[in-house]
Design a protein around this motif. Structure first.
Motif, PDB file in Angstrom:
ATOM      1  N   ILE A 122      25.146  94.256  21.845  1.00 11.51           N
ATOM      2  CA  ILE A 122      25.867  93.964  23.155  1.00 11.51           C
ATOM      3  C   ILE A 122      24.920  94.263  24.565  1.00 11.51           C
ATOM      4  CG2 ILE A 122      27.662  94.725  24.803  1.00 11.51           C
ATOM      5  CD1 ILE A 122      29.338  95.417  22.279  1.00 11.51           C
ATOM      6  N   LEU A 123      24.350  95.128  24.330  1.00 14.01           N
ATOM      7  CA  LEU A 123      23.377  95.281  25.426  1.00 14.01           C
ATOM      8  C   LEU A 123      22.337  94.430  25.512  1.00 14.01           C
ATOM      9  CD1 LEU A 123      22.653  99.179  25.212  1.00 14.01           C
ATOM     10  CD2 LEU A 123      23.892  97.996  26.948  1.00 14.01           C
ATOM     11  N   LEU A 124      21.733  93.909  24.438  1.00 19.77           N
ATOM     12  CA  LEU A 124      20.669  92.880  24.451  1.00 19.77           C
ATOM     13  C   LEU A 124      21.150  91.553  24.947  1.00 19.77           C
ATOM     14  CD1 LEU A 124      17.868  92.009  23.577  1.00 19.77           C
ATOM     15  CD2 LEU A 124      18.835  91.313  21.379  1.00 19.77           C
ATOM     16  N   TRP A 125      22.545  91.256  24.716  1.00 21.34           N
ATOM     17  CA  TRP A 125      23.207  90.259  25.149  1.00 21.34           C
ATOM     18  C   TRP A 125      23.127  90.087  26.534  1.00 21.34           C
ATOM     19  CZ3 TRP A 125      28.208  89.544  26.956  1.00 21.34           C
ATOM     20  CH2 TRP A 125      28.707  87.885  27.163  1.00 21.34           C
ATOM     21  N   LEU A 126      23.651  91.305  27.052  1.00 22.04           N
ATOM     22  CA  LEU A 126      23.926  91.318  28.442  1.00 22.04           C
ATOM     23  C   LEU A 126      22.820  91.143  29.449  1.00 22.04           C
ATOM     24  CD1 LEU A 126      26.654  94.316  28.629  1.00 22.04           C
ATOM     25  CD2 LEU A 126      26.908  91.956  29.140  1.00 22.04           C
ATOM     26  N   TRP A 127      21.703  91.928  28.763  1.00 28.26           N
ATOM     27  CA  TRP A 127      20.425  91.688  29.167  1.00 28.26           C
ATOM     28  C   TRP A 127      19.637  90.281  29.348  1.00 28.26           C
ATOM     29  CZ3 TRP A 127      15.572  91.013  26.923  1.00 28.26           C
ATOM     30  CH2 TRP A 127      14.070  91.335  27.777  1.00 28.26           C
ATOM     31  N   VAL A 128      20.019  89.842  28.094  1.00 27.30           N
ATOM     32  CA  VAL A 128      19.262  88.336  28.091  1.00 27.30           C
ATOM     33  C   VAL A 128      20.162  87.473  29.020  1.00 27.30           C
ATOM     34  CG1 VAL A 128      19.086  86.412  26.356  1.00 27.30           C
ATOM     35  CG2 VAL A 128      18.422  88.669  25.710  1.00 27.30           C
ATOM     36  N   SER A 129      21.544  87.501  29.153  1.00 22.81           N
ATOM     37  CA  SER A 129      22.378  86.557  29.999  1.00 22.81           C
ATOM     38  C   SER A 129      21.825  86.835  31.393  1.00 22.81           C
ATOM     39  CB  SER A 129      23.778  86.772  29.553  1.00 22.81           C
ATOM     40  OG  SER A 129      24.194  88.053  30.053  1.00 22.81           O
ATOM     41  N   GLY A 130      21.328  88.050  31.675  1.00 25.13           N
ATOM     42  CA  GLY A 130      20.975  88.114  33.022  1.00 25.13           C
ATOM     43  C   GLY A 130      19.490  87.764  33.589  1.00 25.13           C
ATOM     44  N   THR A 131      18.880  86.964  32.351  1.00 27.04           N
ATOM     45  CA  THR A 131      17.577  86.638  32.980  1.00 27.04           C
ATOM     46  C   THR A 131      17.648  85.365  33.129  1.00 27.04           C
ATOM     47  OG1 THR A 131      16.915  86.003  30.517  1.00 27.04           O
ATOM     48  CG2 THR A 131      16.672  88.347  31.029  1.00 27.04           C
ATOM     49  N   THR A 132      16.428  84.832  33.673  1.00 26.82           N
ATOM     50  CA  THR A 132      16.151  83.435  34.191  1.00 26.82           C
ATOM     51  C   THR A 132      15.581  82.631  33.231  1.00 26.82           C
ATOM     52  OG1 THR A 132      14.076  83.968  35.429  1.00 26.82           O
ATOM     53  CG2 THR A 132      16.339  83.945  36.665  1.00 26.82           C
ATOM     54  N   TRP A 133      15.799  83.170  31.834  1.00 26.77           N
ATOM     55  CA  TRP A 133      15.054  82.303  30.811  1.00 26.77           C
ATOM     56  C   TRP A 133      15.799  81.050  30.639  1.00 26.77           C
ATOM     57  CZ3 TRP A 133      14.543  86.979  27.287  1.00 26.77           C
ATOM     58  CH2 TRP A 133      13.326  87.965  27.722  1.00 26.77           C
ATOM     59  N   SER A 134      15.106  80.144  29.973  1.00 28.03           N
ATOM     60  CA  SER A 134      15.882  78.878  29.462  1.00 28.03           C
ATOM     61  C   SER A 134      16.905  79.312  28.497  1.00 28.03           C
ATOM     62  CB  SER A 134      14.738  77.739  29.124  1.00 28.03           C
ATOM     63  OG  SER A 134      14.312  78.206  27.828  1.00 28.03           O
ATOM     64  N   ASP A 135      17.869  78.046  28.511  1.00 30.02           N
ATOM     65  CA  ASP A 135      18.820  78.135  27.451  1.00 30.02           C
ATOM     66  C   ASP A 135      18.446  78.401  26.058  1.00 30.02           C
ATOM     67  OD1 ASP A 135      20.851  78.158  29.419  1.00 30.02           O
ATOM     68  OD2 ASP A 135      21.362  76.281  29.282  1.00 30.02           O
ATOM     69  N   THR A 136      17.248  77.442  25.776  1.00 29.08           N
ATOM     70  CA  THR A 136      16.707  77.469  24.682  1.00 29.08           C
ATOM     71  C   THR A 136      16.366  78.996  24.015  1.00 29.08           C
ATOM     72  OG1 THR A 136      16.320  75.196  24.688  1.00 29.08           O
ATOM     73  CG2 THR A 136      15.088  76.205  22.854  1.00 29.08           C
ATOM     74  N   THR A 137      15.399  79.321  24.942  1.00 32.46           N
ATOM     75  CA  THR A 137      14.816  80.930  24.669  1.00 32.46           C
ATOM     76  C   THR A 137      16.079  81.824  24.346  1.00 32.46           C
ATOM     77  OG1 THR A 137      12.942  80.096  26.035  1.00 32.46           O
ATOM     78  CG2 THR A 137      13.164  82.736  25.734  1.00 32.46           C
ATOM     79  N   GLN A 138      17.009  81.653  25.340  1.00 29.38           N
ATOM     80  CA  GLN A 138      18.214  82.521  25.292  1.00 29.38           C
ATOM     81  C   GLN A 138      18.962  82.590  23.864  1.00 29.38           C
ATOM     82  OE1 GLN A 138      20.952  82.543  28.371  1.00 29.38           O
ATOM     83  NE2 GLN A 138      19.183  83.332  29.994  1.00 29.38           N
ATOM     84  N   THR A 139      19.078  81.297  23.374  1.00 26.87           N
ATOM     85  CA  THR A 139      19.633  80.884  22.028  1.00 26.87           C
ATOM     86  C   THR A 139      18.844  81.394  20.993  1.00 26.87           C
ATOM     87  OG1 THR A 139      20.704  78.823  23.096  1.00 26.87           O
ATOM     88  CG2 THR A 139      20.267  79.007  20.638  1.00 26.87           C
ATOM     89  N   TRP A 140      17.536  81.495  20.924  1.00 27.26           N
ATOM     90  CA  TRP A 140      16.770  81.685  20.094  1.00 27.26           C
ATOM     91  C   TRP A 140      16.773  83.378  19.935  1.00 27.26           C
ATOM     92  CZ3 TRP A 140      15.242  79.665  15.633  1.00 27.26           C
ATOM     93  CH2 TRP A 140      15.320  78.549  15.606  1.00 27.26           C
ATOM     94  N   ILE A 141      16.724  83.918  20.825  1.00 26.78           N
ATOM     95  CA  ILE A 141      16.756  85.479  20.961  1.00 26.78           C
ATOM     96  C   ILE A 141      18.024  85.895  20.509  1.00 26.78           C
ATOM     97  CG2 ILE A 141      16.950  87.452  22.805  1.00 26.78           C
ATOM     98  CD1 ILE A 141      14.833  86.057  24.443  1.00 26.78           C
ATOM     99  N   GLY A 142      19.144  85.307  20.809  1.00 27.82           N
ATOM    100  CA  GLY A 142      20.602  85.424  20.310  1.00 27.82           C
ATOM    101  C   GLY A 142      20.444  85.189  18.812  1.00 27.82           C
ATOM    102  N   VAL A 143      20.086  84.033  18.374  1.00 27.75           N
ATOM    103  CA  VAL A 143      19.913  83.980  16.893  1.00 27.75           C
ATOM    104  C   VAL A 143      19.313  84.940  16.018  1.00 27.75           C
ATOM    105  CG1 VAL A 143      18.960  82.414  14.956  1.00 27.75           C
ATOM    106  CG2 VAL A 143      20.137  81.241  17.107  1.00 27.75           C
ATOM    107  N   VAL A 144      17.785  85.413  16.639  1.00 24.45           N
ATOM    108  CA  VAL A 144      17.250  86.395  15.993  1.00 24.45           C
ATOM    109  C   VAL A 144      17.833  87.659  16.001  1.00 24.45           C
ATOM    110  CG1 VAL A 144      15.044  87.656  16.077  1.00 24.45           C
ATOM    111  CG2 VAL A 144      14.763  85.293  16.388  1.00 24.45           C
TER     112      VAL A 144
END
Length: 175
Positions: free
Chosen positions: A40-62
């Protein structure tokens, strides 16, 4: 789910049927809660970044795959091991079975049991659990950890051993 009655001998009666104490599941539950919090903390942190949707998706999958492996290995596997472990006392024997894919088991006839002991420290006493130690005629002592209500199980097993030995005297000698 109790020990399968189909695996007992005819007229054999179950006196005690126990899984290990629930305290064996304490750390797997803690690991699960911490892993969920980390995801949950990782998801909150990643969703707050300005990274591309693809990068956020890959981080979520990993993170999801690591979470599934981590929780499966450290939480689900111990629960399955706990669920498939049986400590059973019948009027004829002590039965210990564990395992899913590779099953192991020990059967000790009551007539072969020499001593029955139990051991529990302060934490075990608070949780009403402990280690049951059974010494049979020719083997090294066997220790069964995390037996719920170990003092009561000890007493019941001792009574069953005493009754089985007492019953030997009643059998007529054959010539």
């Amino acid at each position: 789910m109790g020990y399968p009655r189909a695996l007992l001998a005819p007229d054999e009666e179950i006196v005690v049927d126990r899984h290990p104490h629930w305290k064996a599941l304490f750390w797997p539950v803690v690991v699960s809660v911490l892993a969920i919090a980390a995801v949950i903390l990782l998801w909150l942190w990643v969703s707050g970044t300005t990274w591309s949707d693809t990068t956020q998706t890959w981080i979520g999958v990993v993170a999801g795959v690591l979470f599934a492996v981590f929780v499966g290995w450290l939480a689900v596997a111990p629960w399955i091991r706990w669920r498939t472990t049986h400590f059973v006392i019948t009027d004829r024997r002590v039965i210990f079975r564990t395992g899913v894919f590779t099953k192991t088991g020990i059967d000790i006839p009551l007539q072969r049991i020499n001593t029955v002991q139990f051991r529990h420290g302060l934490i075990d006493r608070m949780f009403r659990t402990g280690t049951l130690i059974i010494e049979s005629a020719s083997d090294d002592p066997l220790e069964f950890d995390d037996i719920p209500n170990v003092e009561k199980v000890h007493s019941l097993l001792y009574n069953e051993v005493f009754d089985s030995l007492d019953g030997e005297d009643d059998t007529p000698a054959t010539a």
